[in-house]
Scaffold this active site. Structure first.
Site, PDB file in Angstrom:
ATOM      1  CG  ASN A  67       6.176 -16.032  29.594  1.00 51.20           C
ATOM      2  OD1 ASN A  67       7.154 -15.880  28.860  1.00 51.20           O
ATOM      3  ND2 ASN A  67       6.184 -16.816  30.654  1.00 51.20           N
ATOM      4  CG  HIS A  75      10.829 -13.742  31.628  1.00 48.93           C
ATOM      5  ND1 HIS A  75      10.469 -13.680  30.298  1.00 48.93           N
ATOM      6  CD2 HIS A  75      10.182 -14.828  32.135  1.00 48.93           C
ATOM      7  CE1 HIS A  75       9.651 -14.677  30.021  1.00 48.93           C
ATOM      8  NE2 HIS A  75       9.461 -15.388  31.120  1.00 48.93           N
ATOM      9  CB  CYS A 127      11.485 -17.959  30.379  1.00 44.09           C
ATOM     10  SG  CYS A 127       9.870 -18.583  29.994  1.00 44.09           S
TER      11      CYS A 127
HETATM   12  N1  ACO Z   1      -9.256 -18.161  34.663  1.00 47.05           N
HETATM   13  C1  ACO Z   1      -9.972 -18.309  35.785  1.00 47.05           C
HETATM   14  N2  ACO Z   1      -9.540 -19.014  36.845  1.00 47.05           N
HETATM   15  C2  ACO Z   1      -8.343 -19.602  36.759  1.00 47.05           C
HETATM   16  C3  ACO Z   1      -7.547 -19.483  35.612  1.00 47.05           C
HETATM   17  C4  ACO Z   1      -8.056 -18.747  34.531  1.00 47.05           C
HETATM   18  N3  ACO Z   1      -7.365 -18.573  33.392  1.00 47.05           N
HETATM   19  N4  ACO Z   1      -6.388 -20.151  35.811  1.00 47.05           N
HETATM   20  C5  ACO Z   1      -6.439 -20.671  37.045  1.00 47.05           C
HETATM   21  N5  ACO Z   1      -7.642 -20.354  37.621  1.00 47.05           N
HETATM   22  C6  ACO Z   1      -8.122 -20.697  38.951  1.00 47.05           C
HETATM   23  C7  ACO Z   1      -7.467 -21.936  39.493  1.00 47.05           C
HETATM   24  O1  ACO Z   1      -8.117 -23.086  39.001  1.00 47.05           O
HETATM   25  C8  ACO Z   1      -7.622 -21.746  40.980  1.00 47.05           C
HETATM   26  O2  ACO Z   1      -8.914 -22.106  41.318  1.00 47.05           O
HETATM   27  P1  ACO Z   1      -9.209 -22.924  42.690  1.00 47.05           P
HETATM   28  O3  ACO Z   1      -8.762 -21.994  43.797  1.00 47.05           O
HETATM   29  O4  ACO Z   1     -10.676 -23.153  42.634  1.00 47.05           O
HETATM   30  O5  ACO Z   1      -8.378 -24.154  42.589  1.00 47.05           O
HETATM   31  C9  ACO Z   1      -7.512 -20.234  41.160  1.00 47.05           C
HETATM   32  O6  ACO Z   1      -7.766 -19.666  39.866  1.00 47.05           O
HETATM   33  C10 ACO Z   1      -6.169 -19.771  41.677  1.00 47.05           C
HETATM   34  O7  ACO Z   1      -5.133 -20.412  40.937  1.00 47.05           O
HETATM   35  P2  ACO Z   1      -3.634 -20.089  41.204  1.00 47.05           P
HETATM   36  O8  ACO Z   1      -2.803 -20.939  40.288  1.00 47.05           O
HETATM   37  O9  ACO Z   1      -3.338 -20.140  42.663  1.00 47.05           O
HETATM   38  O10 ACO Z   1      -3.576 -18.551  40.734  1.00 47.05           O
HETATM   39  P3  ACO Z   1      -2.372 -17.559  40.789  1.00 47.05           P
HETATM   40  O11 ACO Z   1      -2.780 -16.306  41.434  1.00 47.05           O
HETATM   41  O12 ACO Z   1      -1.091 -18.213  41.225  1.00 47.05           O
HETATM   42  O13 ACO Z   1      -2.176 -17.192  39.220  1.00 47.05           O
HETATM   43  C11 ACO Z   1      -0.723 -17.755  37.420  1.00 47.05           C
HETATM   44  C12 ACO Z   1      -1.878 -18.212  38.294  1.00 47.05           C
HETATM   45  C13 ACO Z   1      -1.182 -16.530  36.658  1.00 47.05           C
HETATM   46  C14 ACO Z   1      -0.373 -18.887  36.470  1.00 47.05           C
HETATM   47  C15 ACO Z   1       0.504 -17.391  38.300  1.00 47.05           C
HETATM   48  O14 ACO Z   1       0.719 -18.401  39.229  1.00 47.05           O
HETATM   49  C16 ACO Z   1       1.764 -17.166  37.513  1.00 47.05           C
HETATM   50  O15 ACO Z   1       1.872 -16.235  36.742  1.00 47.05           O
HETATM   51  N6  ACO Z   1       2.787 -18.026  37.741  1.00 47.05           N
HETATM   52  C17 ACO Z   1       4.094 -17.847  37.127  1.00 47.05           C
HETATM   53  C18 ACO Z   1       4.103 -18.335  35.737  1.00 47.05           C
HETATM   54  C19 ACO Z   1       5.429 -17.967  35.115  1.00 47.05           C
HETATM   55  O16 ACO Z   1       5.944 -16.906  35.347  1.00 47.05           O
HETATM   56  N7  ACO Z   1       6.036 -18.814  34.334  1.00 47.05           N
HETATM   57  C20 ACO Z   1       7.366 -18.410  33.868  1.00 47.05           C
HETATM   58  C21 ACO Z   1       8.012 -19.366  33.199  1.00 47.05           C
HETATM   59  S1  ACO Z   1       7.152 -19.796  31.731  1.00 47.05           S
HETATM   60  C22 ACO Z   1       8.313 -20.551  30.742  1.00 47.05           C
HETATM   61  O17 ACO Z   1       9.440 -20.786  31.113  1.00 47.05           O
HETATM   62  C23 ACO Z   1       7.859 -20.957  29.353  1.00 47.05           C
END
Ligand code: ACO
Length: 332
Positions: free
Chosen positions: A286, A256, A116
């Protein structure tokens, strides 16, 4: 650190494919909800290509728009750099496909792969050629079809990504305008947090890699989130210091677009008020390397960026990697 006071963005353009995938569409595909996606990411919709549409297809449209906006013909371009994580093929480079299709007969071309952060890296690399006097006009593109490497059965990732492309034409600008400073970096120890395991020399494509869904992006989202907020803040402060500018002088912060919570948390840590932060992740998700040039293009169209504006761009992503640049927007 290098100052590049006379290289700027002469024109820009972007393109997203017309098909929109909503959170409600995703509810039918994986165990998720519009409410969860909205509250955890700020994403409402993303644009996704139809079958058969490639990264270069998006890059070509964005490039033609950028050339028109810069008042430059394709034959004047000396170099094309495509920042992408999803090239059309491993060989030839997507930049070569774009060179042929837009008729940039004098241009050399290559792809740049750093997830990214690709657009900022490509911008900085391209600027060096102009700064050094080697080339006059460079086409820098961020283009992705992340939908092709997204596991549509994995709710942790499939809700996040979208397809699109953005392009800028770089060239000489009057002193004190253009790219003022940059900051690039990686932490390779974090490479495991975001990867596409198979298809390279470590795990060449095989029936087993396909059966095990190893040709899709894998991400430890929570850890990437923490890295991103810290990296954005630190890189932004470094690049501002190198430009001898302060946060208060930033007219438009273009981070980003990965997750609105990442954007809000970093803007808050930096002390940049929301009205000076550009956000469109709600509509596009994204789009990796494409997100910053698409956002820049929209910010210019919406007159959030204009002649003399100080723009702060910060990218981050797989690698782990980050990159930022300050730009004094070109006056004509
Ligand atoms: N719908 C419902 N529940 C979900 C979903 C979904 N789509 N996805 C995950 N969950 C659940 C998980 O299973 C977890 O459940 P559990 O507690 O029972 O295990 C719970 O939700 C919390 O999961 P987390 O991963 O802790 O949630 P978080 O608040 O961190 O959000 C997210 C996840 C949105 C992916 C976030 O971490 C994020 O945006 N991370 C950064 C990603 C990013 O910016 N990437 C950039 C680079 S991408 C690239 O280079 C191509």
């Amino acid at each position: 650190m290098t100052n590049l006071p006379t290289v700027g963005i002469l024109g820009l353009g972007s393109y997203v494919p017309p098909r929109i995938v909503t959170n409600f569409d995703l509810e039918k595909m994986v165990d998720t909800s519009d409410e969860w996606i909205r509250s955890r990411t700020g994403i409402l919709t993303r644009h996704v290509v139809d079958d058969g549409v490639t990264t270069s297809d998006l890059a070509v449209v964005a490039s033609l728009r950028a050339l028109e906006s810069a008042g430059t013909s394709a034959s004047e371009i000396d170099l094309i750099i495509v920042g992408t994580a999803v090239p059309d093929m491993t060989l030839p480079a997507t930049a070569c496909l774009v060179q042929d299709r837009i008729g940039a007969v004098s241009a050399s071309a290559f792809d740049l792969s750093i997830g990214c952060s690709g657009f900022i890296y490509a911008l900085v690399v391209g600027a060096q050629f102009v700064r050094a006097g080697a080339y006059k006009k460079i086409l820098v593109i961020g283009a992705e079809t992340l939908s092709k490497i997204t596991d549509w059965q994995d709710r942790n990732t499939c809700i996040l990504f979208g397809d699109g492309a953005g392009a800028v034409v770089l060239g000489e600008v009057p002193e004190e305008e253009g790219i003022l400073s940059f900051d690039l970096g990686v932490d390779g120890a974090g490479g495991e947090l975001l990867k596409l395991p198979a298809g390279g020399s470590r795990q060449p494509a095989s029936h087993e890699t396909v059966d095990n869904r190893l040709h899709y992006l894998k991400m430890r989202g929570n850890e990437v989130f923490k890295f991103a907020v810290k990296a954005i803040e630190e890189s932004a402060l470094r690049v501002l210091e190198r430009s001898r500018l302060t946060v208060a002088e930033v007219d438009c912060f273009v981070p980003h677009q990965a997750n609105v919570r990442i954007i809000d948390a970093s803007a808050k840590r930096l002390g940049i008020p929301r009205e000076r932060v550009f956000v469109n992740v709600d509509r596009y998700g994204n789009t990796s390397s494409a997100s910053i040039p698409i956002a820049l293009d929209e910010a210019v169209q919406e007159k959030r960026i204009g002649p003399g504006s100080l723009v702060l761009m910060v990218g981050f992503g797989g690698g782990l990697s980050w990159g930022s640049a300050t730009v004094r927007w070109h006056s004509s």
